[in-house]
Each structure stands twice: as structure tokens, then as C-alpha cells.
Design an enzyme around this catalytic site. Structure first.
Site, PDB file in Angstrom:
ATOM      1  N   GLY A  49      -7.559  -8.776   5.534  1.00 48.93           N
ATOM      2  CA  GLY A  49      -7.108 -10.045   4.979  1.00 48.93           C
ATOM      3  C   GLY A  49      -6.572 -10.960   6.064  1.00 48.93           C
ATOM      4  O   GLY A  49      -6.890 -12.165   6.112  1.00 48.93           O
ATOM      5  N   GLU A  68       1.746  -7.658  14.590  1.00 51.63           N
ATOM      6  CA  GLU A  68       1.169  -6.368  14.209  1.00 51.63           C
ATOM      7  C   GLU A  68       2.098  -5.246  14.658  1.00 51.63           C
ATOM      8  O   GLU A  68       2.473  -5.178  15.832  1.00 51.63           O
ATOM      9  CB  GLU A  68      -0.219  -6.219  14.858  1.00 51.63           C
ATOM     10  CG  GLU A  68      -0.804  -4.817  14.837  1.00 51.63           C
ATOM     11  CD  GLU A  68      -0.950  -4.231  13.437  1.00 51.63           C
ATOM     12  OE1 GLU A  68      -1.496  -4.906  12.555  1.00 51.63           O
ATOM     13  OE2 GLU A  68      -0.494  -3.080  13.224  1.00 51.63           O
ATOM     14  N   GLY A 140      -6.829  -1.164   9.079  1.00 52.59           N
ATOM     15  CA  GLY A 140      -7.650  -0.093   8.496  1.00 52.59           C
ATOM     16  C   GLY A 140      -9.044  -0.012   9.091  1.00 52.59           C
ATOM     17  O   GLY A 140      -9.691   1.040   9.030  1.00 52.59           O
ATOM     18  N   ASN A 144     -11.492   3.536   9.326  1.00 59.64           N
ATOM     19  CA  ASN A 144     -12.263   3.751   8.099  1.00 59.64           C
ATOM     20  C   ASN A 144     -13.699   4.186   8.365  1.00 59.64           C
ATOM     21  O   ASN A 144     -14.156   4.218   9.500  1.00 59.64           O
ATOM     22  CB  ASN A 144     -12.173   2.551   7.146  1.00 59.64           C
ATOM     23  CG  ASN A 144     -12.884   1.322   7.660  1.00 59.64           C
ATOM     24  OD1 ASN A 144     -13.892   1.422   8.339  1.00 59.64           O
ATOM     25  ND2 ASN A 144     -12.335   0.159   7.342  1.00 59.64           N
ATOM     26  N   GLY A 145     -14.374   4.538   7.269  1.00 57.17           N
ATOM     27  CA  GLY A 145     -15.726   5.096   7.376  1.00 57.17           C
ATOM     28  C   GLY A 145     -16.820   4.048   7.366  1.00 57.17           C
ATOM     29  O   GLY A 145     -18.004   4.392   7.346  1.00 57.17           O
ATOM     30  N   MET A 147     -17.984   2.084   5.152  1.00 55.46           N
ATOM     31  CA  MET A 147     -18.799   1.855   3.944  1.00 55.46           C
ATOM     32  C   MET A 147     -18.537   0.448   3.419  1.00 55.46           C
ATOM     33  O   MET A 147     -17.402   0.067   3.158  1.00 55.46           O
ATOM     34  CB  MET A 147     -18.473   2.885   2.866  1.00 55.46           C
ATOM     35  CG  MET A 147     -18.967   4.276   3.235  1.00 55.46           C
ATOM     36  SD  MET A 147     -18.482   5.508   2.035  1.00 55.46           S
ATOM     37  CE  MET A 147     -19.462   5.064   0.623  1.00 55.46           C
ATOM     38  N   VAL A 281       7.566  -6.697  11.318  1.00 57.32           N
ATOM     39  CA  VAL A 281       8.332  -7.638  10.497  1.00 57.32           C
ATOM     40  C   VAL A 281       9.198  -6.803   9.557  1.00 57.32           C
ATOM     41  O   VAL A 281       8.697  -5.919   8.866  1.00 57.32           O
ATOM     42  CB  VAL A 281       7.394  -8.557   9.691  1.00 57.32           C
ATOM     43  CG1 VAL A 281       8.192  -9.531   8.836  1.00 57.32           C
ATOM     44  CG2 VAL A 281       6.467  -9.317  10.642  1.00 57.32           C
ATOM     45  N   GLU A 395     -18.865   9.176  -3.148  1.00 58.79           N
ATOM     46  CA  GLU A 395     -19.412   9.011  -1.793  1.00 58.79           C
ATOM     47  C   GLU A 395     -19.815  10.392  -1.278  1.00 58.79           C
ATOM     48  O   GLU A 395     -19.052  11.350  -1.397  1.00 58.79           O
ATOM     49  CB  GLU A 395     -18.297   8.397  -0.927  1.00 58.79           C
ATOM     50  CG  GLU A 395     -18.439   8.618   0.557  1.00 58.79           C
ATOM     51  CD  GLU A 395     -17.146   8.229   1.307  1.00 58.79           C
ATOM     52  OE1 GLU A 395     -16.340   7.420   0.802  1.00 58.79           O
ATOM     53  OE2 GLU A 395     -16.949   8.765   2.409  1.00 58.79           O
ATOM     54  N   HIS A 485      -7.537   4.349  -0.225  1.00 62.66           N
ATOM     55  CA  HIS A 485      -7.748   2.976  -0.700  1.00 62.66           C
ATOM     56  C   HIS A 485      -6.572   2.466  -1.540  1.00 62.66           C
ATOM     57  O   HIS A 485      -6.728   2.191  -2.727  1.00 62.66           O
ATOM     58  CB  HIS A 485      -9.008   2.900  -1.581  1.00 62.66           C
ATOM     59  CG  HIS A 485     -10.255   3.398  -0.942  1.00 62.66           C
ATOM     60  ND1 HIS A 485     -11.365   3.800  -1.674  1.00 62.66           N
ATOM     61  CD2 HIS A 485     -10.595   3.552   0.360  1.00 62.66           C
ATOM     62  CE1 HIS A 485     -12.320   4.182  -0.852  1.00 62.66           C
ATOM     63  NE2 HIS A 485     -11.884   4.055   0.384  1.00 62.66           N
ATOM     64  N   ASN A 523     -15.468   1.444  -2.554  1.00 65.89           N
ATOM     65  CA  ASN A 523     -14.601   1.262  -1.376  1.00 65.89           C
ATOM     66  C   ASN A 523     -14.247  -0.227  -1.224  1.00 65.89           C
ATOM     67  O   ASN A 523     -15.080  -1.093  -1.440  1.00 65.89           O
ATOM     68  CB  ASN A 523     -15.321   1.761  -0.125  1.00 65.89           C
ATOM     69  CG  ASN A 523     -16.026   3.081  -0.364  1.00 65.89           C
ATOM     70  OD1 ASN A 523     -16.778   3.218  -1.318  1.00 65.89           O
ATOM     71  ND2 ASN A 523     -15.781   4.039   0.464  1.00 65.89           N
TER      72      ASN A 523
HETATM   73  P1  FAE Z   1      -4.901  -3.127   6.449  1.00 62.19           P
HETATM   74  O1  FAE Z   1      -6.290  -3.073   6.989  1.00 62.19           O
HETATM   75  O2  FAE Z   1      -4.225  -1.850   6.115  1.00 62.19           O
HETATM   76  O3  FAE Z   1      -4.033  -3.921   7.521  1.00 62.19           O
HETATM   77  C1  FAE Z   1      -2.647  -4.071   7.410  1.00 62.19           C
HETATM   78  C2  FAE Z   1      -2.085  -4.256   8.811  1.00 62.19           C
HETATM   79  O4  FAE Z   1      -0.735  -4.686   8.727  1.00 62.19           O
HETATM   80  C3  FAE Z   1      -2.093  -2.982   9.625  1.00 62.19           C
HETATM   81  O5  FAE Z   1      -2.636  -3.230  10.896  1.00 62.19           O
HETATM   82  C4  FAE Z   1      -0.613  -2.601   9.710  1.00 62.19           C
HETATM   83  O6  FAE Z   1      -0.289  -1.900  10.890  1.00 62.19           O
HETATM   84  C5  FAE Z   1       0.050  -3.965   9.662  1.00 62.19           C
HETATM   85  N1  FAE Z   1       1.430  -3.943   9.163  1.00 62.19           N
HETATM   86  C6  FAE Z   1       1.901  -3.266   8.100  1.00 62.19           C
HETATM   87  N2  FAE Z   1       3.204  -3.500   7.911  1.00 62.19           N
HETATM   88  C7  FAE Z   1       3.581  -4.384   8.913  1.00 62.19           C
HETATM   89  C8  FAE Z   1       4.819  -4.999   9.263  1.00 62.19           C
HETATM   90  N3  FAE Z   1       5.933  -4.778   8.570  1.00 62.19           N
HETATM   91  N4  FAE Z   1       4.843  -5.807  10.349  1.00 62.19           N
HETATM   92  C9  FAE Z   1       3.715  -6.040  11.063  1.00 62.19           C
HETATM   93  N5  FAE Z   1       2.513  -5.467  10.765  1.00 62.19           N
HETATM   94  C10 FAE Z   1       2.448  -4.654   9.693  1.00 62.19           C
HETATM   95  O7  FAE Z   1      -4.804  -4.046   5.173  1.00 62.19           O
HETATM   96  N6  FAE Z   1     -12.639   1.002   2.878  1.00 62.19           N
HETATM   97  C11 FAE Z   1     -13.944   0.684   2.715  1.00 62.19           C
HETATM   98  O8  FAE Z   1     -14.256  -0.343   2.106  1.00 62.19           O
HETATM   99  N7  FAE Z   1     -14.923   1.506   3.208  1.00 62.19           N
HETATM  100  C12 FAE Z   1     -14.649   2.679   3.855  1.00 62.19           C
HETATM  101  O9  FAE Z   1     -15.548   3.396   4.307  1.00 62.19           O
HETATM  102  C13 FAE Z   1     -13.275   3.040   4.002  1.00 62.19           C
HETATM  103  N8  FAE Z   1     -12.931   4.208   4.598  1.00 62.19           N
HETATM  104  C14 FAE Z   1     -11.600   4.475   4.825  1.00 62.19           C
HETATM  105  C15 FAE Z   1     -11.255   5.637   5.520  1.00 62.19           C
HETATM  106  C16 FAE Z   1      -9.923   5.887   5.824  1.00 62.19           C
HETATM  107  C17 FAE Z   1      -9.546   7.151   6.563  1.00 62.19           C
HETATM  108  C18 FAE Z   1      -8.915   4.957   5.447  1.00 62.19           C
HETATM  109  C19 FAE Z   1      -7.463   5.196   5.783  1.00 62.19           C
HETATM  110  C20 FAE Z   1      -9.257   3.809   4.751  1.00 62.19           C
HETATM  111  C21 FAE Z   1     -10.588   3.560   4.429  1.00 62.19           C
HETATM  112  N9  FAE Z   1     -10.963   2.406   3.752  1.00 62.19           N
HETATM  113  C22 FAE Z   1     -12.285   2.125   3.532  1.00 62.19           C
HETATM  114  C23 FAE Z   1      -9.947   1.458   3.244  1.00 62.19           C
HETATM  115  C24 FAE Z   1      -9.854   0.158   4.072  1.00 62.19           C
HETATM  116  O10 FAE Z   1      -9.775   0.434   5.447  1.00 62.19           O
HETATM  117  C25 FAE Z   1      -8.621  -0.621   3.569  1.00 62.19           C
HETATM  118  O11 FAE Z   1      -8.814  -0.891   2.197  1.00 62.19           O
HETATM  119  C26 FAE Z   1      -8.414  -1.918   4.320  1.00 62.19           C
HETATM  120  O12 FAE Z   1      -8.217  -1.693   5.696  1.00 62.19           O
HETATM  121  C27 FAE Z   1      -7.208  -2.673   3.749  1.00 62.19           C
HETATM  122  O13 FAE Z   1      -7.189  -3.961   4.311  1.00 62.19           O
HETATM  123  P2  FAE Z   1      -5.857  -4.834   4.271  1.00 62.19           P
HETATM  124  O14 FAE Z   1      -6.173  -6.142   4.866  1.00 62.19           O
HETATM  125  O15 FAE Z   1      -5.304  -4.790   2.903  1.00 62.19           O
END
Ligand code: FAE
Length: 544
Positions: A49, A68, A140, A144-145, A147, A281, A395, A485, A523
Site C-alpha cells: 500500500g 520503515e 511483505g 512472500n511467495g 502468487m 513510528v 494453493e 495473510h 492471496n
Molecule cells: P506490508 O507489506 O506488511 O508492509 C507493512 C510495512 O510497514 C512493513 O515493511 C513493516 O515493517 C512496516 N511497519 C509496520 N509497523 C511500522 C511502524 N510502526 N513504523 C514503521 N514501519 C512499520 O503491508 N500474498 C500474496 O498475495 N501472494 C503470496 O504468494 C503471498 N505469500 C506470502 C508468504 C508469506 C511467508 C507471508 C508472510 C505473506 C505472504 N503474502 C502473500 C501476504 C502479503 O505479503 C501481504 O498481504 C502484503 O505484504 C501486505 O501488504 P501491506 O501493504 O498491507
């Protein structure tokens, strides 16, 4: 060195000079960094996002500061030339956020022990669910994988309807004709090419699909954002192995298009974006003049505050993920800085129905090997989504070590009941109301799936059946506590308007997975990206 600080400033922006990408072991002398300061736009987090918001705003000429909490891994690599993200089998300290042992759901390298470190994969444990998160510049996308899946249109509408948000046909058309395609392009979606699918690296997927068809499930081709041209070279032995060398949940060194190769790269190329890693933050306040004040801890690699700072901004974009954004908002509400926050903040959380399931397909005779060599990037799934009794998507997951006779699946169920967050100021932690009543049907679906696969999907000679893999997952081959997720907490149309503007506030926007009510049926990152793309379009055209 225990107090490493990584500060990057890219680009010719408000602060004039290009400073080296990463500085380790000292704090920049620039007053802005030391004492805080004012920025027109601050984005919290660098995941999907946030990255969308940064790219779109920076492309329009706006100066953006991104904060970050995790490391700048590119900078870390520059400073530690021998460092590589760890394979699943040999995790080192950089694999894991602040733990002395790995936290992976599948015990491949979990015997390893190392020093605590602000590593790339974090696990947050609640009583009935363990939530996995990517940490560092890229969020993430680092772990992540890959997908890359667009949700079923009816279910996308249904899940919002469930919380009382009605997406009109015109709005859905807009999502499916403009924003999902834009998100797919933005993250670098690719369909797996035939030669790759037919290679030995995807025998596990081909066998998995055939078993699924025999069991009566619908096979689904799943796109991925991995660079399959790179994978082709891996397979030919021309470049270092990556997906073919057990790299995934602890980071990927080569072929995966994480956000640092897509959205964030494009954002930084504008020269308008500054990223400060290791900046956590901790609280947000609205000032009398309508600006926002952010209390920040600059942390070291042991997650200790080495400096506290205050930044202010005119416009604030939250992209700290479902847990991160919800925690900051709820905490700031209780502390009084954001006291007008809507009562819906904290509500409608879910694990996207995540349930891991595994079968043991080793029978004395007649088994079909899935292949010992397996790529870590999934490209196939099985759907039972239209079955009213047991709707789910499974999956077909790789098992790159000793996986020849293990069928592994990440099942994505629909959600029946939402979880809810609250904030505990005494212990400074986010609490989650989530228990077996939320997941009972997920377990039932997974058991139904395994039973059908064991009964019909594949058999050994003379009809001998296979069994659930209780070695990997002791509770009947099923584990509904693993959540990759996390979704919800600040839901679009409930806690925000339909474009992510937080209710009760001006110029405070939500961009991440917290906007989705708990479940998508697939996903989630394409949907998070698409929602963010749609939000930012509206925000740029109306609020600037
Ligand atoms: P996200 O990507 O989690 O980013 C949030 C960021 O904010 C991170 O970098 C944090 O370090 C940072 N943050 C948090 N708190 C603070 C703070 N207080 N101050 C400063 N920074 C902060 O959020 N999804 C798929 O669609 N396909 C896949 O194949 C898939 N595989 C996955 C495999 C694994 C092992 C995991 C863990 C997740 C997987 N996901 C997959 C989920 C996907 O990566 C996840 O839904 C997104 O990354 C979420 O995106 P956001 O922007 O919500």
C-alpha cells in the site's frame, strides 16, 4: 557492532543532495534526521500500500518521506558483501525478527540457533494464531511467495457486503477493468511459461493438479511475479539459483520482483522519495493546525531505541499493514492524539482463512513422486470455491526439501466470523480476539480436502490410500494457526470512506491490508495494491 543504523536518502529532493545510499555506524549530521522536521507527505511503512502511494505521489512531483521500521536490505548487502538472504534450510540471524531461533511453520531449518536481530521475517503470536510479516524496505514483498491472484468478483463484493459496505456494479467494474489490471502490471505479474511448468522443478505442481482433478477439484493456474526468464537461466545453470535453491520466506536474492524492483524502484527514481529504515513510528497526534505529529524511535538491530524524533507532516499515509496500522491508530486514540477515531477501527479482522494442510503420499509401492527438486514459487492451485458446504481455494505449495512424498497446501477459506483488535496501553501491545470459533470451519474444510485427496486424488498400487501428514502437522495434518495473510482492522467504507480517508480526520489516509475485511478467498497483495491504486487516484485528484 550492536548499534548499527541504516539511513538512506535517495534523490535530489527537498534536501538537495544525493547522499550515499546507506550509512552504517553513524547518524547523519543533517538536522532533519537528528531532530525531526516537517515534511509535506509522510508514508508509514514500505509494503504494497505504501509503495503504491509513494510511486504515484512522487511521479506527480510531490516530496515524500517513508518511514520503515525494518532494515534497508540493499544497504545491508552493500555493507556486508558476503551476506545473502538465507535459504529455508539454513537460516541465520537475518532470517528472523528478534528471536534466537527460526519461526518457520515448516521445520526445515528450525534447528538453527543464532543471535537476536531485526531480521526479515517476523512472527507475532496470539493464542490461536501466529501472524507472519515481512520486515524491511519492501515489507511483505520480501518474504512472500509471489502468487499474484485477483479475487473472485462475487466474493469481493460479498465480503464487503458482510460488513455493510455495498460496492456497486460500477465500482466493481472500475476495480476489475482498471485497478486490478494496473496492480498486476505494477507488481510484474507473469503467467508461468509452459517450459517452466513442464520442468522437473514443477513436477510437484503437475502431480498436485492431477491429484486434485482426480479428487474432483478445479485446477487453477496461478500467476506469479517471479522473473521466469531468470528462473529459466537458473534451471540452465547460467545464474545463481534462487527459487530453485530454497529461497523464499527468509528473502530472495535474485529472481523475485519484490517492491524494491518495482513500485519502490520507480518511486525512488523520481528523486522525490526519501526512505528512512529502522524508523519505528510509535504514536501519532493531530495538531491544532490540522498537521500530524509522529513520534518516532530510531532503532538498532536489536530493536532498541537509539534516538527518539518527532516529525510533522501535512498529509499522512498509513501503510504499516493490518496489524501495524491498526495498532498505531488504536494506541494513538487511547493516548488522546487521535481521539476522534471511528469506532470501527480495530474491527473486521481475519486470517484470510489461512490453514495449512499436508498429506503423506509415501506408500510402499505405487506412489507418484512429486520430485525432489521443487521451485519455491507456487504456480498452481485447486478450487472448491463454488461448493456451498466446503468453499475454499488450495494453493499447491512446494516442499523443497524431502518433499517428494509430501503434498503441502495453503488453504484459503471464506470467513464466517470476524476477529477484533483492542489496544493494551499497560503492556503497549495490540490484543486480538480470535479463537477456535473463528477457525472451526477452516479445519473442517481442510480435513474434507485431505480426505477427498487421500480417497480419490492419488492412490498407491492395489488402491492403497495415502494419509494426512501428522509428522509435519501433528493435529491431523492441519494447522489453522498459521497466518500469512492478515487482513482488516481499518476497513474501507467502515473506518474510512470508500477511498481510504480515515473518518473523523482530514489528510489522513489508509493504504494497506487493513482496508480489507478479513478475507478475500485468494492471496491478497494484488487486491491491496489495486485498492491503494484506486485510493491514490481519487486522493490526488481531489485532495491536492
Ligand atoms: P506490508 O507489506 O506488511 O508492509 C507493512 C510495512 O510497514 C512493513 O515493511 C513493516 O515493517 C512496516 N511497519 C509496520 N509497523 C511500522 C511502524 N510502526 N513504523 C514503521 N514501519 C512499520 O503491508 N500474498 C500474496 O498475495 N501472494 C503470496 O504468494 C503471498 N505469500 C506470502 C508468504 C508469506 C511467508 C507471508 C508472510 C505473506 C505472504 N503474502 C502473500 C501476504 C502479503 O505479503 C501481504 O498481504 C502484503 O505484504 C501486505 O501488504 P501491506 O501493504 O498491507
Amino acid at each position: 557492532m550492536t548499534r548499527k543504523q541504516f539511513i538512506i536518502k535517495m534523490g535530489l529532493g527537498a534536501f538537495g543532495l544525493v547522499i550515499g545510499r546507506t550509512m552504517i555506524g553513524k547518524i547523519l549530521s543533517e538536522p532533519f534526521y537528528k531532530n525531526g522536521g516537517h515534511y509535506p507527505i509522510i508514508i508509514v511503512g514500505t509494503g504494497y500500500g505504501s509503495a503504491v502511494a509513494a510511486e504515484r505521489l512522487a511521479t506527480q512531483g510531490h516530496k515524500v518521506l517513508m518511514l520503515e521500521v525494518g532494515l534497508d536490505w540493499k544497504g545491508y548487502k552493500q555493507q556486508n558483501p558476503d551476506f545473502k538472504f538465507h535459504k529455508m534450510t539454513f537460516p541465520g540471524k537475518e532470517s528472523t525478527w528478534m528471536n534466537k531461533k527460526p519461526q518457520a511453520p515448516i521445520e526445515l531449518g528450525n534447528m538453527a540457533r543464532f543471535d537476536e536481530f531485526t531480521g526479515v521475517l517476523q512472527r507475532i503470536d496470539y493464542e490461536h494464531v501466529k501472524v507472519y510479516l515481512g520486515k524491511g524496505v519492501g515489507g511483505g514483498s520480501l518474504v512472500n511467495g509471489g502468487m499474484t491472484v485477483v479475487p473472485d468478483r462475487n466474493y469481493f463484493q460479498e465480503i464487503y457486503h458482510k460488513v455493510g459496505v455495498e460496492l456497486s456494479d460500477a465500482e466493481l467494474d472500475e476495480f476489475y477493468t482498471i485497478y486490478f489490471p494496473r496492480a498486476n502490471d505494477g507488481v510484474g505479474k507473469q503467467d508461468a511459461p509452459e517450459d517452466i511448468v513442464n520442468s522437473k522443478w514443477y513436477k510437484f505442481a503437475r502431480v498436485g493438479v492431477q491429484e486434485g482433478i482426480d479428487a474432483g477439484f478445479e485446477p487453477v493456474d496461478v500467476p506469479n511475479l517471479y522473473d521466469f526468464d531468470y528462473m529459466r537461466k537458473e534451471i540452465a545453470g547460467e545464474v545463481p539459483g534462487s527459487a530453485t535453491d530454497k529461497e523464499v520466506i527468509y528473502g530472495n536474492n535474485y529472481g523475485k520482483r519484490d517492491l524494491t524492483k518495482t513500485y519502490l524502484k520507480r518511486a525512488l527514481a523520481t528523486g522525490n522519495v526519501t526512505i528512512m529504515p529502522q524508523h519505528k513510528v510509535v504514536e501519532i497526534k493531530e495538531n491544532f493546525d490540522g498537521t500530524y505529529q509522529l513520534e518516532i524511535e530510531q532503532i538498532d538491530t536489536l530493536d532498541r531505541a537509539v534516538e527518539t524524533k518527532t516529525f510533522t507532516c501535512d498529509k499522512l499515509f498509513m501503510g504499516a499493514g493490518s496489524l501495524g496500522t491498526t495498532a498505531l491508530l488504536l494506541k494513538s486514540k487511547l493516548k488522546g492524539g487521535l481521539s476522534k477515531i471511528d469506532a470501527n477501527v480495530g474491527k473486521y479482522w481475519g486470517n484470510n482463512g489461512n490453514t495449512m494442510a499436508s498429506r503423506n503420499t509415501l506408500n510402499f509401492i505405487g506412489h507418484t513422486s512429486r520430485g525432489l527438486k521443487q521451485s519455491t514459487m507456487p504456480i498452481r492451485g485447486l478450487s472448491n470455491f463454488d461448493d456451498p458446504e466446503h468453499p475454499f481455494f488450495a494453493e499447491i505449495a512446494p516442499m523443497p526439501v524431502m518433499g517428494a512424498y509430501t503434498g503441502l497446501y495453503l488453504i484459503v477459506n471464506k470467513l464466517k466470523k470476524f476477529g477484533e483488535f483492542s489496544y493494551d496501553l499497560t503492556n503497549d501491545e495490540l490484543k486480538l480476539d480470535w479463537n477456535e470459533s473463528h477457525t472451526a470451519h477452516m479445519r473442517k474444510n481442510a480435513e474434507f480436502f485431505l480426505d477427498r485427496m487421500n480417497e480419490h486424488g492419488s492412490k498407491g498400487w492395489f488402491g492403497s490410500k495415502f494419509s494426512n501428514n501428522k509428522m509435519l502437522m501433528p493435529k491431523n495434518g492441519v494447522d489453522e494457526s498459521i497466518c500469512y495473510h492478515p487482513l482488516g482492522g481499518v476497513v474501507l467504507g467502515k473506518a474510512t470512506d470508500l477511498y481510504g480517508r480515515l473518518k473523523g480526520y482530514k489528510n489522513l489516509y489508509i493504504m494497506d491490508g487493513s482496508l480489507i475485511p478479513g478475507s478475500l478467498g485468494v492471496n491478497p497483495y494484488v487486491t491491496i495494491t489495486a485498492i491503494a491504486e484506486r485510493n491514490i487516484d481519487k486522493i490526488i485528484s481531489q485532495d491536492f
